[in-house]
Design an enzyme around this catalytic site. Structure first.
Site, mmCIF file in Angstrom:
data_model
loop_
_atom_site.group_PDB
_atom_site.id
_atom_site.type_symbol
_atom_site.label_atom_id
_atom_site.label_comp_id
_atom_site.label_asym_id
_atom_site.label_seq_id
_atom_site.Cartn_x
_atom_site.Cartn_y
_atom_site.Cartn_z
ATOM 1 N N ASP A 50 0.861 -1.186 0.000
ATOM 2 C CA ASP A 50 0.000 0.000 0.000
ATOM 3 C C ASP A 50 0.898 1.236 0.000
ATOM 4 O O ASP A 50 2.017 1.206 0.521
ATOM 5 C CB ASP A 50 -0.915 0.030 1.225
ATOM 6 N N GLU B 53 0.822 5.717 0.454
ATOM 7 C CA GLU B 53 0.111 6.968 0.747
ATOM 8 C C GLU B 53 0.777 8.057 -0.079
ATOM 9 O O GLU B 53 2.001 8.011 -0.319
ATOM 10 C CB GLU B 53 0.175 7.303 2.235
ATOM 11 N N HIS C 243 -5.267 6.613 7.649
ATOM 12 C CA HIS C 243 -4.734 5.627 6.712
ATOM 13 C C HIS C 243 -3.212 5.634 6.836
ATOM 14 O O HIS C 243 -2.586 6.675 6.744
ATOM 15 C CB HIS C 243 -5.119 5.992 5.272
ATOM 16 N N ASP D 239 -2.497 -0.424 6.584
ATOM 17 C CA ASP D 239 -3.426 -0.809 5.521
ATOM 18 C C ASP D 239 -2.951 -2.065 4.785
ATOM 19 O O ASP D 239 -3.766 -2.880 4.343
ATOM 20 C CB ASP D 239 -3.619 0.342 4.533
#
Length: 225
Positions: free
Chosen positions: A7, A9, A149, A154
């Site tokens: 994941d 960001e 998040h 995540d």
């Protein structure tokens, strides 16, 4: 089989508009079992985080200024994922950002096989809604730590979701035999000396059969006397 759940960001929603990766999180799976091996790092971008992204990730620009750039982290990242299968939620987004970062430093795009868990969830669950929060709630996966998040968190949540989509969490098992059975050993009841054998008389058996005649479909008729 080795798989890596990933994941990212980012500062915003579009790398084509100049947005950059600010965090990467990876979780290693082997034969659909989490190994406990993870990778997580933040990146100093050359762009400020958008207001919308700040509300989601809870990361400040000042914090990122103290971090290494993606270029400084990229070898660590590539060494971790190798050429193995990548498990990504909405892979077009994350792969787009990762390949953009690689292209900016002159590295060829990723060629790893990718499993998109959005598509997988829609296929397995026959659902249109497939965001991570929904899938975690559907599989009763704890979301209490997810105030913001985070790429590593995540990835860990996604790993749990992915394993459920593949048929449920798998646990590593020690397959070495812990005991053996001697097939040549006698099978007599070890408590034989403590067992009292009851012998029925002919009169007892006759009386029992007369009683059975008064019962509709008695189960005892299945046995021979």
């Amino acid at each position: 089989m080795r798989e890596v759940v990933i994941d990212t960001e980012t500062t915003g929603l579009s790398f084509k508009s100049g947005d950059r990766i600010i965090e990467v999180g990876c979780v290693e799976l082997k034969n659909h079992v989490p190994t406990g091996k993870t990778l997580q790092f933040y990146c100093k971008p050359d762009k400020e985080i958008s207001d919308g992204a700040k509300k989601i990730v809870g990361i400040s620009d000042d914090f990122l200024k103290k971090q290494k750039t993606f270029e400084e982290n990229h070898k660590l990242f590539l060494d971790f994922i190798k050429e193995d299968i990548l498990i990504i939620h909405n892979s077009e987004f994350d792969i787009g950002f990762i390949n953009n970062e690689l292209s900016l430093i002159g590295i060829t795009p990723l060629k790893n096989p990718v499993v998109d868990t959005v598509s997988l969830a829609r296929e397995v669950l026959n659902t249109r809604i497939a965001n991570l929060d929904y899938l975690c709630r559907r599989f009763d996966i704890d979301l209490s730590d997810r105030s913001f998040h985070g790429a590593l968190l995540d990835s860990q949540l996604l790993a749990s979701v992915y394993l459920e989509l593949r048929g449920g969490k798998q646990f590593s098992m020690k397959l070495d035999p812990v005991f053996t059975i001697d097939t040549n050993s006698p099978t007599n009841n070890i408590n034989e000396e403590k067992t009292k054998k009851i012998i029925l008389s002919a009169e007892d058996i006759s009386s029992h059969k007369e009683m059975l005649k008064k019962i509709k479909n008695p189960i005892w008729n299945k046995f021979n006397y």
